[in-house]
Design a protein around this motif. Sequence first.
Motif, PDB file in Angstrom:
ATOM      1  N   ILE A 338      26.269  99.881   0.757  1.00  0.00           N
ATOM      2  CA  ILE A 338      25.865  98.893  -0.243  1.00  0.00           C
ATOM      3  C   ILE A 338      26.576  99.258  -1.550  1.00  0.00           C
ATOM      4  O   ILE A 338      26.074 100.057  -2.336  1.00  0.00           O
ATOM      5  N   ARG A 342      28.852  93.977  -5.590  1.00  0.00           N
ATOM      6  CA  ARG A 342      28.502  93.251  -4.362  1.00  0.00           C
ATOM      7  C   ARG A 342      29.439  92.081  -4.103  1.00  0.00           C
ATOM      8  O   ARG A 342      29.725  91.746  -2.965  1.00  0.00           O
ATOM      9  N   GLN A 410      22.551  90.192  -2.800  1.00  0.00           N
ATOM     10  CA  GLN A 410      22.281  91.580  -2.429  1.00  0.00           C
ATOM     11  C   GLN A 410      21.432  91.653  -1.171  1.00  0.00           C
ATOM     12  O   GLN A 410      21.645  92.507  -0.302  1.00  0.00           O
ATOM     13  N   PRO A 430      21.974  99.772  -6.180  1.00  0.00           N
ATOM     14  CA  PRO A 430      21.597  98.640  -5.325  1.00  0.00           C
ATOM     15  C   PRO A 430      20.753  97.584  -6.008  1.00  0.00           C
ATOM     16  O   PRO A 430      20.701  96.446  -5.537  1.00  0.00           O
ATOM     17  N   SER A 431      20.062  97.921  -7.099  1.00  0.00           N
ATOM     18  CA  SER A 431      19.231  96.917  -7.766  1.00  0.00           C
ATOM     19  C   SER A 431      19.783  96.514  -9.128  1.00  0.00           C
ATOM     20  O   SER A 431      19.089  95.877  -9.921  1.00  0.00           O
ATOM     21  N   VAL A 442      14.580  95.449  -2.529  1.00  0.00           N
ATOM     22  CA  VAL A 442      15.643  96.393  -2.180  1.00  0.00           C
ATOM     23  C   VAL A 442      15.071  97.796  -2.026  1.00  0.00           C
ATOM     24  O   VAL A 442      15.378  98.518  -1.070  1.00  0.00           O
TER      25      VAL A 442
END
Length: 502
Positions: A338, A342, A410, A430-431, A442
């Motif tokens: 990830i 993105r 995402q 990731p967030s 997430v």
Amino acid sequence: MPNALQLEGVSKSFDGYKALSDASFTVKWGEVHALLGENGAGKSSLMNIAAGLYAPESGHLLIDDNPVRLKGPADAARERIGMVHQHFKLVKPFSVAENILLGLPKRAGSHRARLLETERLVAEKAAEIGFAIDPRQTVATLSIAEQQRVEILKVLLAGARILILDEPTAVLTDQEGERLLSTVRKLARQGAAVVLVTHRMSDVKRFADRVTVMRGGRTITTLDPAGIDIAELVKLTVGESPSLPEHTRNEAGPVRLQVRGLRSPERGGRRILSGVDMDLRAGEIYAIAGVGGNGQSELANVLMGLPEPCEGEVQVDGLGDLLSASPAQRRELRIAAIPADRYGLALAGNLSIADNFAIGQVHNGRYGGFWRLREGVVRADTRAAVERFDVQGARSPGQKAALLSGGNAQKLVIAREFSREPNIVLAHSPSRGLDVRAGAAVHQRLLAARDAGAAVLLISEDLDEVLALADRIGVMSGGRIVAEFERPADRQAIGKAMVDHA
């Protein structure tokens, strides 16, 4: 005093989807006005209309209370509107100064003379704001956080008086974010108008004079943030605030991934990676904290298989040398990646949601061969994944991925990467840029992967995220891990390790 910027009764559709419906927003000269809403609420679409990127289907745009029609970003720039986008618009092979020069009005003189003058201006403005940026450094060598700073400098140096900042502090440390927003508020007090699109409630409370909340493409309310607490603000924005499940430190299993002596080549007398040593164990989340630009992005690139020259060892259980592994081998090992970018690295925006989802298993024959896909199976799997991972705004598997909001894009990445239960999860920021609800979703996926026995690596500049999720924390500074902490970790001790080794 006239209003700086007004949008009244604005509607906009994309591919039949109503992104904005009779939305309105007003920012006054001399104020910082925050714009809140879940991912997909219409915030970015509304501000892209203000920046001249989209044309509204209905409604009006006024500057200084005068109706204006923007035919493109150049018209917006002439009206001194500047937008710093959440997803960067930089030419990566160019230097910092070259990128900024592209956005400045053409001046007399040779290209070299104008470039030298731009380098001087960049250095001065960076020093004023407190950014450590080398004007001559190539953008491709910068971390995500450093690229964000370049975008902010680009708008400020172009002379914008109406500043639209889309998640400006998402990739900055607390101290950097506070410094930036203090500077932004100072600009507002000097007469500028600032729109702050953010998900950080604390930023709204501390720096915004007014806040407007959007939901489902509509404007819900505008109010003074001083008169409402954060819990109420979160509820207005996303309903009941989702909470992260309480968890204690897991008993970690065997080492799944081992990094030893990872170094990158010397550049200008320094190495971006200068000897990274790290063990990632099954059933744990190992988080890397640190100030942006200390090698986190380069480490993520190496581990995710992106081109990054380096020496050292990365050993993975079941294979051996990960550095020479092919994408197919990584998939067979069930390594989920990830990346922080993105849209640039995880998704092909012009391809369909189904194509983006299926690419994760094309190599193993589930969907047939490269030249003859089993379209029915692809669509069925995509619909099931969209439902399971709550990818909102995905109206059909054939819809372009670029039409998804940041949070839902995402979720699509995670749906693909988790389509086979992962053994190793590599997650970089990731967030970043996600609202409370999407960020919590997430986090819950990462915790579920850990609880199912995966080894999870979390690289994040958000210390709250690190502290909430990590079983072990490594502090990265100067291209190496300089300290490690077990859960529960002391925030001040981590901050001290970040600063002492910077």
